[in-house]
Design a protein around this motif. Structure first.
Motif, short mmCIF file in Angstrom:
data_model
loop_
_atom_site.label_atom_id
_atom_site.label_comp_id
_atom_site.label_asym_id
_atom_site.label_seq_id
_atom_site.Cartn_x
_atom_site.Cartn_y
_atom_site.Cartn_z
N GLY A 8 0.82 -1.19 0.00
CA GLY A 8 0.00 0.00 0.00
C GLY A 8 0.86 1.25 0.00
N ARG A 9 0.36 2.30 0.60
CA ARG A 9 1.07 3.59 0.62
C ARG A 9 1.61 3.87 2.02
NH1 ARG A 9 -1.40 8.27 0.03
NH2 ARG A 9 -3.47 7.56 0.66
N VAL A 10 2.89 4.22 2.08
CA VAL A 10 3.51 4.61 3.35
C VAL A 10 4.45 5.80 3.05
CG1 VAL A 10 3.44 2.29 4.35
CG2 VAL A 10 5.44 2.99 3.07
N PRO A 11 4.69 6.64 4.06
CA PRO A 11 5.61 7.76 3.80
C PRO A 11 7.04 7.26 3.64
CG PRO A 11 5.00 7.69 6.11
CD PRO A 11 4.18 6.65 5.43
N LYS A 12 7.82 8.03 2.90
CA LYS A 12 9.21 7.64 2.69
C LYS A 12 9.98 7.65 4.02
CE LYS A 12 13.37 9.24 0.24
NZ LYS A 12 14.06 9.82 1.40
N THR A 13 9.70 8.64 4.85
CA THR A 13 10.37 8.76 6.14
C THR A 13 9.39 8.41 7.26
OG1 THR A 13 11.75 10.51 5.24
CG2 THR A 13 11.68 10.30 7.66
N PRO A 14 9.75 7.45 8.13
CA PRO A 14 8.83 7.06 9.20
C PRO A 14 8.45 8.24 10.10
CG PRO A 14 10.67 5.53 9.05
CD PRO A 14 10.99 6.69 8.14
N HIS A 15 7.24 8.17 10.62
CA HIS A 15 6.75 9.12 11.60
C HIS A 15 6.82 10.56 11.09
CE1 HIS A 15 5.04 9.46 15.50
NE2 HIS A 15 5.94 10.30 15.97
N THR A 16 6.39 10.72 9.85
CA THR A 16 6.26 12.07 9.27
C THR A 16 4.84 12.23 8.75
OG1 THR A 16 7.09 11.24 7.15
CG2 THR A 16 8.70 12.30 8.61
N LYS A 43 2.12 0.56 10.65
CA LYS A 43 0.83 0.53 9.97
C LYS A 43 0.28 1.95 9.89
CE LYS A 43 -0.92 -2.47 13.05
NZ LYS A 43 -1.82 -3.48 13.65
N TYR A 44 -0.41 2.25 8.80
CA TYR A 44 -1.04 3.57 8.64
C TYR A 44 -2.54 3.39 8.50
CZ TYR A 44 3.51 5.57 8.48
OH TYR A 44 4.77 5.97 8.84
N HIS A 45 -3.27 3.82 9.55
CA HIS A 45 -4.72 3.71 9.55
C HIS A 45 -5.33 4.90 8.80
CE1 HIS A 45 -4.86 0.45 12.56
NE2 HIS A 45 -3.78 1.04 13.05
N HIS A 239 -15.41 1.18 13.92
CA HIS A 239 -14.88 1.24 12.55
C HIS A 239 -14.21 -0.08 12.22
CE1 HIS A 239 -11.39 2.24 15.04
NE2 HIS A 239 -10.64 1.86 14.03
N HIS A 240 -14.12 -0.37 10.92
CA HIS A 240 -13.55 -1.65 10.49
C HIS A 240 -12.06 -1.69 10.85
CE1 HIS A 240 -12.66 -5.17 8.13
NE2 HIS A 240 -13.93 -5.28 7.78
N PRO A 241 -11.59 -2.78 11.48
CA PRO A 241 -10.17 -2.83 11.87
C PRO A 241 -9.20 -2.97 10.69
CG PRO A 241 -11.28 -4.86 12.51
CD PRO A 241 -12.34 -3.95 11.98
N PHE A 242 -9.71 -3.35 9.51
CA PHE A 242 -8.81 -3.47 8.35
C PHE A 242 -8.82 -2.16 7.57
CE2 PHE A 242 -9.70 -8.34 8.09
CZ PHE A 242 -9.11 -8.50 9.34
N ASP A 243 -8.36 -1.11 8.22
CA ASP A 243 -8.47 0.24 7.65
C ASP A 243 -7.10 0.80 7.28
OD1 ASP A 243 -7.46 0.48 10.19
OD2 ASP A 243 -8.65 2.24 10.72
N LEU A 244 -6.16 -0.07 6.95
CA LEU A 244 -4.81 0.41 6.64
C LEU A 244 -4.73 0.89 5.19
CD1 LEU A 244 -2.47 -2.28 8.28
CD2 LEU A 244 -3.63 -0.34 9.33
N ILE A 245 -4.10 2.06 5.00
CA ILE A 245 -3.80 2.47 3.63
C ILE A 245 -2.45 1.88 3.20
CG2 ILE A 245 -5.14 4.60 3.76
CD1 ILE A 245 -2.41 6.07 4.08
N GLY A 246 -1.69 1.41 4.19
CA GLY A 246 -0.42 0.77 3.86
C GLY A 246 0.30 0.34 5.12
N TRP A 247 1.30 -0.47 4.94
CA TRP A 247 2.15 -0.90 6.06
C TRP A 247 3.51 -1.34 5.51
CZ3 TRP A 247 4.07 -5.94 6.29
CH2 TRP A 247 3.43 -6.89 5.47
#
Ligand SMILES: [Fe+2]
Length: 408
Positions: A8-16, A43-45, A239-247
């Motif tokens: 999925g989609r995650v930021p290039k730099t963690p915790h940004t 994980k990114y919800h 809310h649905h627990p499978f709500d990740l846009i990426g991990w």
């Protein structure tokens, strides 16, 4: 698991700062083991934290704790016939505890129901490793969808939120739970996490979850969470627990098929450590090893004895799960799903004249399939729930002619 995935989609730099959609901030979560020092995934919800419970948690009457036998049984070897379990419930309620120790629990489950669509399971007690004895289905988790079938190991890290969808009529599992992560044996892996070229496992030869789009949905969603050694609490999310846009990360469920365990053989009989697949804890100081007794080329020395010797490792309690009945050392006694437990203080051996009979197997391909777990410095107890499946004659079975060929 040492293979780092990004889905999925995650930021290039963690915790940004990162957005699910314009003006909707994605909410970050770390799922990690061993403090902040072990494997982890980020994980990114989509828009809500997994902490957002909408009503009071509720303890369920379901009790999965192994029961202690009182009074304690005499020291003895055990044969527990899990193949005789009747299908009932789902993969949670269908669990029957077999043996347990301070950090380890083994159960059998023969179940016939999928998890309801809006109900999920999270094991807060242990990392789970399944061996699929029978059946097929899907594990749907926040990380994606993972198919499993007969012969698979399924590795589900502690804390994963998942549900099971059966594809077969029913399913039989051997379930190992450990308080410590269950991983490929560290001595198989180099510093980069790749399996050595002499290892019986290949770290990339695994089944990985297929990521699905985020479920950005409101509704009533229940998460049955196992804790306290087998208590179950129901959590309510809006809310649905499978709500990740990426991990991304190294902690996620995966499968490994026993057909992909590539035995390392030698000219004479090889002791079980050559068959090791997984490990939990820090061997040989604690935890356990899991070995896959997969059919292999038997020793080809002209006088090799393919059957094992009598043995005991006094610091290990040993269990063996027989997927089929082709294991020559126990022919005439085990049935599919047989589970033997040999406390470390008792030697055990082949039955009858299995050693002599095994001469015929020299240099030939065998077709047995059995799973072995050896603890390190952890004594196990048989759970009271397993008693109805126990073979009461097992302790004296070496003194009987179980194969039509007496040892005497
Ligand atoms: Fe053994």
């Amino acid at each position: 698991m040492s293979v780092i995935l990004t889905r999925g989609r995650v930021p290039k730099t963690p915790h940004t700062e990162f957005y699910s959609e314009p003006d909707v901030l994605a909410l970050e979560e770390i799922h990690g083991v061993t403090g902040f020092s072990g494997d982890w995934s980020r994980k990114y919800h989509y828009r809500k934290y997994p902490t957002q419970q909408v009503s009071e948690p509720k303890r369920l009457p379901l009790d999965l704790r192994p029961q202690t036998m009182a009074p304690h049984q005499p020291l003895q070897p055990w044969h527990i016939r899990t193949g005789r379990l009747k299908a009932h419930g789902d993969h949670i309620s269908g669990r029957v505890p077999l043996v347990y120790g301070p950090t380890t629990l083994m159960s059998a489950a023969r179940f016939e129901k999928s998890c309801p669509a809006a109900r999920f399971f999270r094991n807060g007690d242990g990392h789970e490793l399944w061996f699929v004895q029978q059946g097929s289905g899907l594990i749907a988790s926040e990380y994606g969808v993972l198919p499993f079938r007969k012969g698979h190991y399924v590795n589900i890290p502690k804390g994963t939120t998942y549900r099971v969808e059966l594809e077969s009529e029913d399913c039989a599992l051997l379930i190992v739970e450990s308080r410590m992560p269950i991983q490929f044996a560290p001595h198989y892996l180099n510093a980069s996490g790749q399996a050595h070229l002499t290892s019986p496992v290949v770290e990339t030869e695994t089944g990985l979850p297929e990521f699905r789009p985020a479920r950005d949905e409101d509704g009533e969603f229940r998460v049955w969470t196992k804790h306290g050694g087998g208590l179950v609490t129901e959590l309510f999310l809006g809310h649905h627990p499978f709500d990740l846009i990426g991990w991304e990360g190294a902690l996620y469920p995966y499968t490994f098929h026993t057909d992909d365990h590539h035995p390392v053989v030698r000219r004479i009989h090889t002791a079980p450590p050559a068959r090791q697949t997984f490990q939990s804890g820090t061997a040989p100081h604690n935890g356990f090893s899991i070995c896959t007794f997969k059919g292999q080329l038997e020793g080809w020395h002209p006088r090799d004895v393919p059957a094992p010797y009598a043995h005991f490792n006094v610091d290990s309690d040993e269990v063996m799960f027989f997927s089929n009945t082709s294991y020559g050392a126990r022919k005439g006694l085990v049935e599919p799903g047989s589970f033997t437990f040999h406390p470390g203080s008792l030697p055990h051996s082949p039955h009858g004249m299995a050693a002599k009979r095994s001469f015929a197997e020299r240099g030939k391909l065998s077709d047995y399939l059995a799973i072995m777990l050896d603890t390190f410095y952890e004594p196990l107890e048989v759970a009271k729930q397993a008693l109805p499946l126990a073979d009461k004659d097992y302790p004296t079975s070496w003194n009987r002619d179980t194969q039509g060929i007496s040892a005497a």
